[in-house]
Design a protein around this motif. Sequence first.
Motif, PDB file in Angstrom:
ATOM      1  N   GLN A 781     -15.526  12.322  -8.825  1.00  0.00           N
ATOM      2  CA  GLN A 781     -15.160  13.347  -9.816  1.00  0.00           C
ATOM      3  C   GLN A 781     -14.296  12.682 -10.881  1.00  0.00           C
ATOM      4  OE1 GLN A 781     -14.308  17.142  -8.368  1.00  0.00           O
ATOM      5  NE2 GLN A 781     -13.348  17.909 -10.221  1.00  0.00           N
ATOM      6  N   PHE A 782     -14.942  12.266 -11.956  1.00  0.00           N
ATOM      7  CA  PHE A 782     -14.234  11.541 -13.004  1.00  0.00           C
ATOM      8  C   PHE A 782     -13.236  12.451 -13.717  1.00  0.00           C
ATOM      9  CE2 PHE A 782     -18.239   9.035 -12.762  1.00  0.00           C
ATOM     10  CZ  PHE A 782     -17.666   7.793 -12.464  1.00  0.00           C
ATOM     11  N   THR A 783     -12.131  11.855 -14.167  1.00  0.00           N
ATOM     12  CA  THR A 783     -11.114  12.606 -14.921  1.00  0.00           C
ATOM     13  C   THR A 783     -11.557  12.715 -16.379  1.00  0.00           C
ATOM     14  OG1 THR A 783      -9.904  10.621 -15.560  1.00  0.00           O
ATOM     15  CG2 THR A 783      -9.341  11.595 -13.421  1.00  0.00           C
ATOM     16  N   PRO A 784     -10.938  13.611 -17.157  1.00  0.00           N
ATOM     17  CA  PRO A 784     -11.308  13.732 -18.578  1.00  0.00           C
ATOM     18  C   PRO A 784     -11.201  12.407 -19.344  1.00  0.00           C
ATOM     19  CG  PRO A 784      -9.976  15.612 -17.931  1.00  0.00           C
ATOM     20  CD  PRO A 784     -10.001  14.685 -16.756  1.00  0.00           C
ATOM     21  N   THR A 785     -10.177  11.597 -19.040  1.00  0.00           N
ATOM     22  CA  THR A 785     -10.041  10.318 -19.744  1.00  0.00           C
ATOM     23  C   THR A 785     -11.144   9.358 -19.342  1.00  0.00           C
ATOM     24  OG1 THR A 785      -7.681  10.679 -19.394  1.00  0.00           O
ATOM     25  CG2 THR A 785      -8.307   8.652 -20.454  1.00  0.00           C
ATOM     26  N   GLN A 786     -11.491   9.352 -18.068  1.00  0.00           N
ATOM     27  CA  GLN A 786     -12.609   8.513 -17.630  1.00  0.00           C
ATOM     28  C   GLN A 786     -13.916   8.950 -18.297  1.00  0.00           C
ATOM     29  OE1 GLN A 786     -12.017   9.077 -13.364  1.00  0.00           O
ATOM     30  NE2 GLN A 786     -11.521   6.914 -13.113  1.00  0.00           N
ATOM     31  N   ILE A 787     -14.088  10.260 -18.430  1.00  0.00           N
ATOM     32  CA  ILE A 787     -15.293  10.785 -19.111  1.00  0.00           C
ATOM     33  C   ILE A 787     -15.324  10.325 -20.561  1.00  0.00           C
ATOM     34  CG2 ILE A 787     -16.424  12.888 -19.921  1.00  0.00           C
ATOM     35  CD1 ILE A 787     -16.873  12.400 -16.958  1.00  0.00           C
ATOM     36  N   GLU A 788     -14.160  10.326 -21.232  1.00  0.00           N
ATOM     37  CA  GLU A 788     -14.102   9.853 -22.620  1.00  0.00           C
ATOM     38  C   GLU A 788     -14.479   8.375 -22.698  1.00  0.00           C
ATOM     39  OE1 GLU A 788     -13.676   9.219 -26.616  1.00  0.00           O
ATOM     40  OE2 GLU A 788     -14.039  11.080 -25.518  1.00  0.00           O
ATOM     41  N   ALA A 789     -14.032   7.586 -21.706  1.00  0.00           N
ATOM     42  CA  ALA A 789     -14.383   6.167 -21.668  1.00  0.00           C
ATOM     43  C   ALA A 789     -15.887   6.001 -21.477  1.00  0.00           C
ATOM     44  CB  ALA A 789     -13.621   5.468 -20.550  1.00  0.00           C
ATOM     45  N   ILE A 790     -16.481   6.832 -20.597  1.00  0.00           N
ATOM     46  CA  ILE A 790     -17.936   6.757 -20.355  1.00  0.00           C
ATOM     47  C   ILE A 790     -18.698   7.179 -21.606  1.00  0.00           C
ATOM     48  CG2 ILE A 790     -19.823   7.784 -19.017  1.00  0.00           C
ATOM     49  CD1 ILE A 790     -17.734   8.004 -16.672  1.00  0.00           C
ATOM     50  N   ARG A 791     -18.227   8.229 -22.245  1.00  0.00           N
ATOM     51  CA  ARG A 791     -18.883   8.698 -23.480  1.00  0.00           C
ATOM     52  C   ARG A 791     -18.811   7.612 -24.563  1.00  0.00           C
ATOM     53  NH1 ARG A 791     -16.375  13.367 -27.510  1.00  0.00           N
ATOM     54  NH2 ARG A 791     -17.851  13.066 -29.213  1.00  0.00           N
ATOM     55  N   ALA A 792     -17.635   7.015 -24.737  1.00  0.00           N
ATOM     56  CA  ALA A 792     -17.475   5.969 -25.755  1.00  0.00           C
ATOM     57  C   ALA A 792     -18.379   4.774 -25.448  1.00  0.00           C
ATOM     58  CB  ALA A 792     -16.016   5.526 -25.829  1.00  0.00           C
ATOM     59  N   GLY A 793     -18.493   4.434 -24.165  1.00  0.00           N
ATOM     60  CA  GLY A 793     -19.325   3.305 -23.769  1.00  0.00           C
ATOM     61  C   GLY A 793     -20.805   3.540 -24.014  1.00  0.00           C
ATOM     62  N   MET A 794     -21.228   4.803 -23.998  1.00  0.00           N
ATOM     63  CA  MET A 794     -22.641   5.115 -24.243  1.00  0.00           C
ATOM     64  C   MET A 794     -22.971   5.108 -25.731  1.00  0.00           C
ATOM     65  SD  MET A 794     -22.909   8.198 -21.482  1.00  0.00           S
ATOM     66  CE  MET A 794     -24.574   8.710 -21.848  1.00  0.00           C
ATOM     67  N   GLN A 795     -21.947   5.289 -26.575  1.00  0.00           N
ATOM     68  CA  GLN A 795     -22.162   5.312 -28.025  1.00  0.00           C
ATOM     69  C   GLN A 795     -22.163   3.886 -28.576  1.00  0.00           C
ATOM     70  OE1 GLN A 795     -22.872   7.768 -29.961  1.00  0.00           O
ATOM     71  NE2 GLN A 795     -22.059   9.676 -29.146  1.00  0.00           N
ATOM     72  N   PRO A 796     -22.800   3.661 -29.715  1.00  0.00           N
ATOM     73  CA  PRO A 796     -22.752   2.314 -30.315  1.00  0.00           C
ATOM     74  C   PRO A 796     -21.335   1.999 -30.808  1.00  0.00           C
ATOM     75  CG  PRO A 796     -23.874   3.867 -31.774  1.00  0.00           C
ATOM     76  CD  PRO A 796     -23.616   4.596 -30.490  1.00  0.00           C
ATOM     77  N   GLY A 797     -21.018   0.697 -30.882  1.00  0.00           N
ATOM     78  CA  GLY A 797     -19.702   0.290 -31.376  1.00  0.00           C
ATOM     79  C   GLY A 797     -18.899  -0.429 -30.314  1.00  0.00           C
ATOM     80  N   LEU A 798     -17.619  -0.584 -30.609  1.00  0.00           N
ATOM     81  CA  LEU A 798     -16.691  -1.288 -29.724  1.00  0.00           C
ATOM     82  C   LEU A 798     -15.891  -0.275 -28.918  1.00  0.00           C
ATOM     83  CD1 LEU A 798     -15.089  -3.824 -28.783  1.00  0.00           C
ATOM     84  CD2 LEU A 798     -13.658  -3.551 -30.815  1.00  0.00           C
ATOM     85  N   THR A 799     -15.935  -0.407 -27.606  1.00  0.00           N
ATOM     86  CA  THR A 799     -15.163   0.474 -26.727  1.00  0.00           C
ATOM     87  C   THR A 799     -14.178  -0.370 -25.933  1.00  0.00           C
ATOM     88  OG1 THR A 799     -17.001   2.019 -26.509  1.00  0.00           O
ATOM     89  CG2 THR A 799     -15.296   2.110 -24.817  1.00  0.00           C
ATOM     90  N   MET A 800     -12.889  -0.016 -26.021  1.00  0.00           N
ATOM     91  CA  MET A 800     -11.853  -0.727 -25.268  1.00  0.00           C
ATOM     92  C   MET A 800     -11.219   0.254 -24.286  1.00  0.00           C
ATOM     93  SD  MET A 800     -10.648  -3.843 -27.184  1.00  0.00           S
ATOM     94  CE  MET A 800      -8.954  -3.612 -26.882  1.00  0.00           C
TER      95      MET A 800
END
Length: 1441
Positions: A781-800
């Motif tokens: 059960q991912f947390t909201p911040t983990q979900i944001e990290a997953i969402r950012a990683g699926m989008q194009p660009g640089l994710t840190m």
Amino acid sequence: MTTPAPPKKILAPTVSQINAEFVTQLACKYWAPHVKNKSPFDSKVSIFGFQYLENYLWINYSPEVSSKAYLMSICCMVNEKFRENVPAWEIFKKKPEHFPFFFKCILESVLVENDDEFSLQEQTILLLFLDHCFNSLEVDLIRSQVQQLISLPMWLGLQPARLELELKKTPKLRKFWNLIKKNDEKMDPKAREQAHKERRFLSELIQRFISVLKSVPLSETLTMDKVHYCERFIELVVDLEALLPTRRWFNTVLDDSHLVVHCYLSNLVHREGDGHLFSQLLDVLKFYTGFEINDQTGNALTENEMTTIHYDRITSLQRAAFAHFPELYDFALSNVAAVDTRESLLKFFGPLSSNTLHQVASYLCLLPALPEKEDTTFDKEFLLELLVSRHERRISQIQQLNQMPLYPTEKIIWDENIVPTEYYSGEGCLALPKLNLQFLTLHDYLLRNFNLFRLESTYEIRQDIEDGVSRMKPWQSEYGGVVFGGWARMAQPIVAFTVVEVAKPNIGENWPTRVRADVTINLNVRDQIKDEWQGLRKHDVCFLITVRPTKPYGTKFDRRRPFVEQTGLVYVRGCEIQGMLDDRGRVIEDGPEPKPRLRGDSRTYRVFLDPNQYQQDMTNTIQNGGEDVYETFNIIMRRKPKENNFKAVLETIRNLMNTDCVVPDWLHDIILGYGDPSSAHYSKMPNQISCLDFNDTFLSIDHLKASFPGYNVKVTVDNPTLQVPPFRITFPVRNGKGKKRKEADGEDENIAEAETLIVEPHVIPNRGPYPYNKPKRNTIQFTPTQIEAIRAGMQPGLTMVVGPPGTGKTDVAVQIISNLYHNFPEQRTLIVTHSNQALNQLFEKIMALDIDERHLLRLGHGEEELETEKDFSRYGRVNYVLTRRLELLREVGRLQESLGVPGDVSYTCETAGHFFLYQVMSRWEEYISKVKSKSSKVPDVAEISNFFPFHKYFANAPQPIFKGKSYEEDMEIAEGCFRHIKKIFTQLEEFRAFELLRTMTCTHAALKRHDLVELGFKYDNILMEESAQILEIETFIPLLLQNPQDGFSRLKRWIMIGDHHQLPPVIKNMAFQKYSNMEQSLFTRFVRVGVPTVDLDAQGRARASLCNLYNWRYKNLGNLPHVQLMPEFRTANAGLLYDFQLINVEDFHGVGESEPNPYFYQNLGEAEYVVALFMYMCLLGYPADKISILTTYNGQKHLIRDIINQRCGSNPLIGRPNKVTTVDRFQGQQNDYILLSLVRTRAVGHLRDVRRLVVAMSRARLGLYIFARVSLFQNCFELTPAFNQLTARPLHLQIIPTEHFPTTRKNGEKPSHPVQMIKNMPQMANFVYNMYMLMIQSTHHYNQALLPPPAMVEENETVQSTEMETETEFEPIYLPSEVAPPMAETIPTITEAISTSETTTATSEAIPATSEGIKTDSTPNPGEVPFLSAEVTPTQAENNQ
């Protein structure tokens, strides 16, 4: 620096007079944070350390109390913080109001020419402070002050003609210049004067430096203060030139001052000893002043553009000569190539007078015009050098780089000026490149990294050679030859060496394309070591060494004396393994098939030599009559594979510098450190994706809603039973540029729309009737911040993603990989990690998700460590494909039989494809036409089953296949069955190529960039785990492992996951680590630049109380619910009152820390105390493997291991801890209970690096017990957030001896059993000894030997009363005969035994017990305890790890 007069009541000590105890008293009186009633501020107190800057100096600073001593004290403290690599500006940011005045005072002081006011030594300190300021432009407070010194207005310091020339070159600058002049006119006179001072500051500082430089005599005695001042000044100028924001305006001012010419003509350059470092720094400065960049635009200049600039300069000189100087007609009319060498220019301009040379320079706006009838004030030598150095032909940097051998030789390895060996204190400067925030161009970025990586590798190679060769003990034989008196695991004597091929050079080159040789060795060694030598892979690097010892047989090696002199080392050359030769002399290729078994011990390896080095050596042999190096080698040395990638990295960097390395446009400026740091975030990318399939990320619709706080979630279906995962989510796409809206109502609507997520549940198509067809599902059960990290990683660009300890970094990475796999099946993802362990963890978690294993491939060493039966290496994947192909063809045969089709259609993938097309598809299409519902007719459910053509094939699936409840359900089942069949033939089509290569082998054992590019390696996404632990250049190279497509990189996503608050990459040489900042990872640099990060904010590893010890270092780091709810976190630690405790350890036998070898720190008292607590916990019932013992130094690690070996290692009641290692080595690992020894008692040491503290505090899940000298560590400013919590609890160990593991007591509850306070280590050791004896007596257990505790035996003392009580209370213990002394009372403690040894002990894990350098006392004298001793001389960096 003069120390101010001391106050009347207390003598203000000088730095040299202060000892640690007195510092503590002074700190406690004035500024220590734990003291409530501090004495008032006294400006006359001067001391370094102990929070002096934070709690005393800056907090009391104001213009009224500012003085020379005050300024110097602050500058010294800031410089010291930079030297120690700890944050320096935090206290200034908290109280910034007086910083501008302070900075102005510094600027005035550094220009003072009177030595009585500020000596050169003091001004050197101020220069260093300024350098730190210029290198801290990311700090707003510093940048606001520095910008006033370096901007367009600083051109006020240019001579008028040069200023006019520069403004002509760039027309838009004239507009700005006129604006500056207008603004100046509006200023009041005082402000204008101050502004002019700041603008001219660097010009005046250059003139101040030139005057100091000219005062250096050529041969007379020279004070080192002048030398150090000059060195620091050149360092400052190099740093200004190497940063684009400062270079843009400063380079012109520097050029106008002709500083480089003055320096090259100075006496200091010609002083061999004193001026050596200055000359090296000057070479670096010359390189940067002529760097290939347009200062105004920041664009890199190509080779053609640089040639054009050179030609323009020469032709402008020729025009001036033709128009005004008849004596230079010959020069003016010659072609450029004939006059642009130094020799030609000196021939033409040498005969001219000084005045004529001055006039030529003034026509070029290099010098002010010479007034009529006046002679020039400049020397002819200066004028000539000014014109020649400016116009001579430039040597191509890339050509020099291409001719450079990549392997270090003996000349470089032991050159102190190139590779510093001594411990680098950080007090002097070095001629090394620095890795800071920004770089000029990609070429500059790669070149700095190339030089540093090469030198750091050389340092490590030197350590390995010295270790291996000294173990082999080369001595001179009676007949003058070489005899080896020892042996080494990593080195072997060479039996024969022959060069077998020298290939012709390529056109335009003068070095061979390839040089190969055969090396024969005799492997008469243990099987394990033999296997290691036989396991050398292609591309592994080895070193060929020549030794000619002069010492007779039996001479002892002294590690304190020079290594080369003792061993007689003459040559070192690198080589690269091609492969081992078989009995027929052919190279045995790496591959999946077993290697042939070779008879005997003789083995021959074919190796590649460095062509550049070979060419240089042969040239020297032929032209100078030198010795043929390649006929002399007598030792070959290998290195550990993990540490041996340097050649591939250097080769890759060189290849990149020779090509147009294409970095994606959206990354280019960020990598160089410029532009908008958030420009590569997905929210600003033009191609961000609105609709994403999150697959199994969410466990339920409620989980999804909770994951997007602040959003309105709109589900496309209203029926709650259909609102189940997987979900597709459509996000509102916001463009980076906003649009003006006319109406407020419309604006509100847009805002509401922007915060709405459209969620569409969808059903994964049925994959077949077998249980294994069901997709694997995520259960986290991912947390909201983990979900944001997953969402950012699926989008194009640089994710840190910043992942604090225990926040599920790996789970997030795996989910991103899975989601990319399902959303973009045509794309490839490259996964890079720092360690094999991390990559294996990722792979094991990936395999647990819904990813087809045929799409997984693992490169690099370490695949054998995967905890799975499946092989994901290159060879394993080939084997998998071939095996899977046979399995699938068998399934085709079964399908053929079930359909009654004659012939052998399952023979090849091709025949199977025809079978599918003509037999399977035709039956399926016929079936669909029969059962497909027609609008006029109500579909019959039974028909689906009745007409189904594959019943016989699916007879082995769970029955019944069809439920018969609804048409839609059964139709989906039928389609699922067909998908299952179709997948068989799809895979066979993919495997078809392998029929041509049934015994396919991959000859690339360690694929390098060149090989990967040649093979057409392609990928669209990169995910990097442990990014903060990877060297900058090793992070950058994976971006360029593929050729660009049509001039553009196909890279779409770069996901970096790491934690810059934990330890950085390991750099063994302290000079490169501290001075060059080589330990800064690209991840850390991006964070410093301001690239947006997703900070994971909930940890699930440790108790909440333990998390508090390090969560202050992170943004809002909290706890996952299970940390509060699960029984293991709620239950107390049995037998211990607290879940964490800091235990103060005083000197034992009058000794605190000791240093048997340089930087090899040990603390006997702490070591005994830690082991005593470990034994106590095990006796209470704690599993030994749930306890790890950590320490901050290698010396202490070896000491603790020895004590465990002697006291409890083989005792079945106690056992050994899970690990005894250093904090640095334990990063990325965890255990339930951690016992930590901090060792130091005189100085804080490297724990002052907060990153090491964070790692140390975050390894424990349930219990953390720290042993340290509290008075030392609690006064260290950087450590206060953690130590304030630790010191809030009692500093003596609190135990509950009658409470056994596991306990029912809740954490924090008052215990029902009595609590006992342990005052010191001897008491604890004695207590554990008695506890063990009582346990043996009560359980009638076998009397296993247990050494008496340290307190029970004192040298030259009678037995204490406690010992007497022990003797009368218990039956005597009988030790096993091999270690039993005549009387137990005469046994010295293991700590005493070790402390009397000059050398530190080493475990068998570090060096084999039978290895060289080790002596084992197998038959101890009475009263002695046997232990291993090794002659170990560790380096500083090793002891920190």
